[in-house]
Design a protein around this motif. Structure first.
Motif, short mmCIF file in Angstrom:
data_model
loop_
_atom_site.label_atom_id
_atom_site.label_comp_id
_atom_site.label_asym_id
_atom_site.label_seq_id
_atom_site.Cartn_x
_atom_site.Cartn_y
_atom_site.Cartn_z
N PHE A 219 0.82 -1.21 0.00
CA PHE A 219 0.00 0.00 0.00
C PHE A 219 0.85 1.26 0.00
CE2 PHE A 219 -2.77 3.32 1.40
CZ PHE A 219 -3.99 2.98 0.88
N GLY A 220 0.67 2.06 -1.06
CA GLY A 220 1.24 3.39 -1.12
C GLY A 220 0.12 4.41 -1.10
N GLY A 221 -0.64 4.45 -2.20
CA GLY A 221 -1.84 5.27 -2.26
C GLY A 221 -3.10 4.43 -2.40
N ALA B 65 -3.76 -4.36 4.03
CA ALA B 65 -2.90 -3.47 3.24
C ALA B 65 -1.58 -3.31 3.97
CB ALA B 65 -3.59 -2.12 3.06
N ALA B 66 -0.48 -3.64 3.30
CA ALA B 66 0.85 -3.64 3.92
C ALA B 66 1.62 -2.40 3.51
CB ALA B 66 1.61 -4.90 3.51
N GLU B 67 1.93 -1.54 4.47
CA GLU B 67 2.63 -0.29 4.22
C GLU B 67 3.99 -0.29 4.92
OE1 GLU B 67 0.29 2.87 5.86
OE2 GLU B 67 0.52 2.19 7.93
N PRO B 68 4.88 0.63 4.56
CA PRO B 68 6.19 0.70 5.24
C PRO B 68 6.04 1.23 6.66
CG PRO B 68 6.21 1.90 3.14
CD PRO B 68 4.79 1.61 3.46
N GLU B 69 6.83 0.69 7.56
CA GLU B 69 6.88 1.21 8.93
C GLU B 69 7.29 2.68 8.94
OE1 GLU B 69 8.66 -0.80 12.86
OE2 GLU B 69 10.21 -0.07 11.49
N SER B 70 8.03 3.09 7.93
CA SER B 70 8.55 4.46 7.87
C SER B 70 7.54 5.47 7.31
CB SER B 70 9.81 4.51 7.01
OG SER B 70 9.51 4.09 5.69
N CYS B 71 6.38 4.99 6.83
CA CYS B 71 5.36 5.89 6.27
C CYS B 71 3.98 5.34 6.64
CB CYS B 71 5.55 5.97 4.76
SG CYS B 71 4.70 7.35 3.98
N ILE C 172 11.17 -15.50 -8.79
CA ILE C 172 10.83 -14.16 -9.26
C ILE C 172 11.40 -13.16 -8.25
CG2 ILE C 172 8.97 -12.53 -9.82
CD1 ILE C 172 7.16 -15.00 -10.28
N ILE C 173 12.19 -12.20 -8.72
CA ILE C 173 12.69 -11.14 -7.85
C ILE C 173 11.62 -10.05 -7.80
CG2 ILE C 173 14.47 -9.39 -7.50
CD1 ILE C 173 16.39 -11.24 -9.03
N PRO C 174 11.00 -9.83 -6.63
CA PRO C 174 9.90 -8.87 -6.55
C PRO C 174 10.39 -7.44 -6.36
CG PRO C 174 10.17 -9.97 -4.44
CD PRO C 174 11.20 -10.56 -5.37
N ALA C 175 9.58 -6.48 -6.81
CA ALA C 175 9.88 -5.08 -6.52
C ALA C 175 9.86 -4.85 -5.02
CB ALA C 175 8.84 -4.19 -7.20
N PRO C 176 10.66 -3.90 -4.51
CA PRO C 176 10.64 -3.62 -3.07
C PRO C 176 9.25 -3.27 -2.54
CG PRO C 176 12.57 -2.63 -4.07
CD PRO C 176 11.72 -3.14 -5.20
N GLU C 177 8.41 -2.65 -3.38
CA GLU C 177 7.03 -2.38 -2.95
C GLU C 177 6.31 -3.70 -2.69
OE1 GLU C 177 8.71 1.02 -4.96
OE2 GLU C 177 8.44 -1.03 -5.67
N SER C 178 6.41 -4.62 -3.64
CA SER C 178 5.69 -5.89 -3.54
C SER C 178 6.17 -6.74 -2.37
CB SER C 178 5.86 -6.69 -4.84
OG SER C 178 5.37 -5.97 -5.95
N THR C 179 7.41 -6.55 -1.94
CA THR C 179 7.91 -7.36 -0.82
C THR C 179 7.13 -7.08 0.47
OG1 THR C 179 9.63 -5.72 -0.23
CG2 THR C 179 10.25 -7.47 -1.78
N HIS C 180 6.48 -5.94 0.55
CA HIS C 180 5.64 -5.66 1.73
C HIS C 180 4.45 -6.61 1.76
CE1 HIS C 180 8.10 -2.06 1.56
NE2 HIS C 180 7.66 -1.70 2.75
N ALA C 181 3.86 -6.86 0.60
CA ALA C 181 2.75 -7.82 0.54
C ALA C 181 3.24 -9.23 0.85
CB ALA C 181 2.10 -7.78 -0.84
N ILE C 182 4.42 -9.56 0.35
CA ILE C 182 4.98 -10.89 0.61
C ILE C 182 5.27 -11.06 2.09
CG2 ILE C 182 6.92 -12.43 0.12
CD1 ILE C 182 7.13 -10.98 -2.64
N ALA C 183 5.84 -10.02 2.72
CA ALA C 183 6.14 -10.09 4.16
C ALA C 183 4.87 -10.27 4.97
CB ALA C 183 6.89 -8.84 4.60
N ALA C 184 3.81 -9.53 4.61
CA ALA C 184 2.53 -9.68 5.33
C ALA C 184 1.95 -11.07 5.12
CB ALA C 184 1.55 -8.61 4.85
N THR C 185 2.10 -11.60 3.91
CA THR C 185 1.63 -12.96 3.62
C THR C 185 2.39 -13.99 4.46
OG1 THR C 185 0.96 -12.37 1.36
CG2 THR C 185 1.43 -14.69 1.80
N ILE C 186 3.70 -13.82 4.54
CA ILE C 186 4.51 -14.75 5.34
C ILE C 186 4.10 -14.71 6.81
CG2 ILE C 186 6.86 -15.14 6.20
CD1 ILE C 186 7.85 -14.37 3.36
N ARG C 187 3.83 -13.51 7.32
CA ARG C 187 3.36 -13.40 8.70
C ARG C 187 2.09 -14.23 8.91
NH1 ARG C 187 3.55 -7.04 10.61
NH2 ARG C 187 5.82 -6.72 10.54
#
Length: 453
Positions: A265-267, A293-299, A381-396
């Motif tokens: 999640f960005g916008g 929706a998975a967003e960065p901890e920094s934003c 597949i090497i994911p975009a850094p944005e998409s890794t947030h969704a992957i991290a949430a999925t792994i959780r």
């Protein structure tokens, strides 16, 4: 890997309409308002910035289904449908009973979901006689998509790219220029907004807020030019629902239905694109799918922001939008998921969170890259850094299933590949990245500058 299954629709099975969740929402989004008069804005008010048909779609709270123009549908057929994939190898690596599926939006020639809205926005601009389009871009995925779509429809494109991400991802701006676009690092000295920002902070690294200000200023001061936007607004999420509508049919092919739908999640564009078609079944049919929706901890606008009317840009050129925000002049940390460094959430998503129909999670940068590496090593597949947030949430969530023994079905959106993001992975592998958590007092400082409505 031998077990991997991909589900792809035939051309005659592609959706011919977008889904407009506004028509079915129990509580409609509050309207955008004029910053001076504080009155709701209509189509005519918005149409001096955006293509008129996009403005009609933006404010449409009555029609659940919007026809995809034939010329746009023909261009969708260049690359759609995108695959739905069962991630058996990731499941095995996690030792989870969960069934993990991902919608692979990285397979199109532009490498991300952004082209799904770039095509119709440029089509509508061309239809009304526009010759120039301008936009902002964070990581560069939207800028690439818009530049390509503009070229397809014979439009000149000008892109303001966030300065820090232009430095982090130089090849994305090269791709934009390959497609014929003029690309400028933001903030710049080419606009009044950019000059004011640089005067106030000469070392400003740029943000989506600064780039939007410059792009809107160019659009409103250049004859026959319209502004196009890659996320946040309702009509962008509408165009992206082609993702979820396909995924619905593909999940039927797989014989399953998601218990959870997850996206970065960005916008809100790729999240809404996947989630809204499934969410309508929660609203209308009593389904109980969970939406994350998975967003960065920094934003962290979804998890720590406030629901307020705020500007969509730093200079205050846009209408005031009802959104979860951490302040329009928030200066995000220089994380490598540049497409998620935005201060506010879209109006639809903000209302859905307010109504408890979805939730946000914030994820530290190092956890996202760890998830990206695991996904690359298992699924290839090497994911975009944005998409890794969704992957991290999925792994959780998959690990929770391992602990409880629940066999949940999880669907996430792989919004783009990371092949142009390798400097980011290089920094991670070299141990040069760190986490950024925004202090509460910093968020409160930026929120004091949000208009009082």
């Amino acid at each position: 890997m031998s077990k991997q299954k991909k589900f792809i629709l035939q051309e005659n099975e592609l959706p011919t309409q977008w889904y407009n969740i506004q028509a079915d929402m129990p509580n409609k989004p509050l309207p955008p308002i004029h910053p001076a008069t504080k009155q709701p804005l209509g189509v005519d008010d918005l149409a001096h910035i955006f293509p008129r048909e996009c403005c009609v779609q933006e404010l449409d709270t009555e029609h659940a289904w919007i026809d995809i123009p034939e010329e746009v549908l023909d261009k969708y057929k260049f690359y759609r449908s995108t695959p739905l994939v069962r991630a058996y190898a990731l499941e095995e690596a996690l030792g989870t009973p969960a069934h993990i599926y991902f919608k692979n939006e990285s397979t199109n020639p532009l490498g991300s979901h952004k082209i799904n809205s770039a095509l119709p926005q440029c089509y509508y601009a061309k239809q009304e006689g526009t010759t120039n389009v301008t936009t902002e871009t964070g990581a560069g995925q939207w800028g690439m998509a818009l530049s390509y779509a503009a070229k397809l429809f014979g439009l000149d494109a000008a892109v303001y790219q966030v300065k820090i991400t232009m430095q982090q991802k130089p090849y994305r701006s090269s791709v934009m220029r390959t497609f014929g676009a003029a690309v400028t690092a933001s903030p710049s000295m080419s606009t009044r907004a950019g000059k004011d920002i640089i005067t106030k902070d000469p070392m400003h690294p740029g943000s989506l807020g600064t780039a939007i200000s410059e792009a809107v200023e160019l659009a409103t001061t250049t004859p026959n030019c319209k502004y196009t936007l890659g996320s946040v607004l309702n009509h962008v999420g509408l165009h992206q629902t082609i993702i979820g509508l396909e995924a619905e049919k593909q999940m039927e092919m797989a014989g399953e239905y998601p218990d959870m739908v997850i996206a970065c999640f960005g916008g809100g564009s790729n999240f809404g694109g996947l989630a809204f078609p499934f969410m309508r079944h929660n609203i209308l049919d009593g389904k109980t799918t969970e939406f994350i929706a998975a967003e960065p901890e920094s934003c962290p606008k979804l998890t720590r922001g406030e629901f307020r009317y705020d500007f969509g840009d730093e200079a205050g050129y846009t209408p005031l939008l009802p959104m979860y925000t951490i302040g329009h002049d928030f200066k995000p940390a220089n994380i490598h998921a540049g497409g998620l460094r935005y201060h506010g959430a879209g109006m639809i998503v903000s209302q859905l969170i307010k109504d408890g129909l979805m939730r946000g999670v914030d994820i530290p940068q190092l956890e996202t890259f760890e998830a990206g590496l695991l996904f690359a090593q298992t699924e290839g597949i090497i994911p975009a850094p944005e998409s890794t947030h969704a992957i991290a949430a999925t792994i959780r969530e998959a690990k929770k299933c391992k602990e409880t023994g629940e066999e949940k079905v999880i669907l996430f959106n792989l919004s783009g590949h990371g092949l142009i993001d390798m400097p980011s992975y290089e920094s991670y592998l070299n141990g040069d990245l760190r986490n950024y958590e925004v202090p509460d007092e910093e968020i409160q400082k930026y929120l004091t500058n949000v208009p009082k409505i």
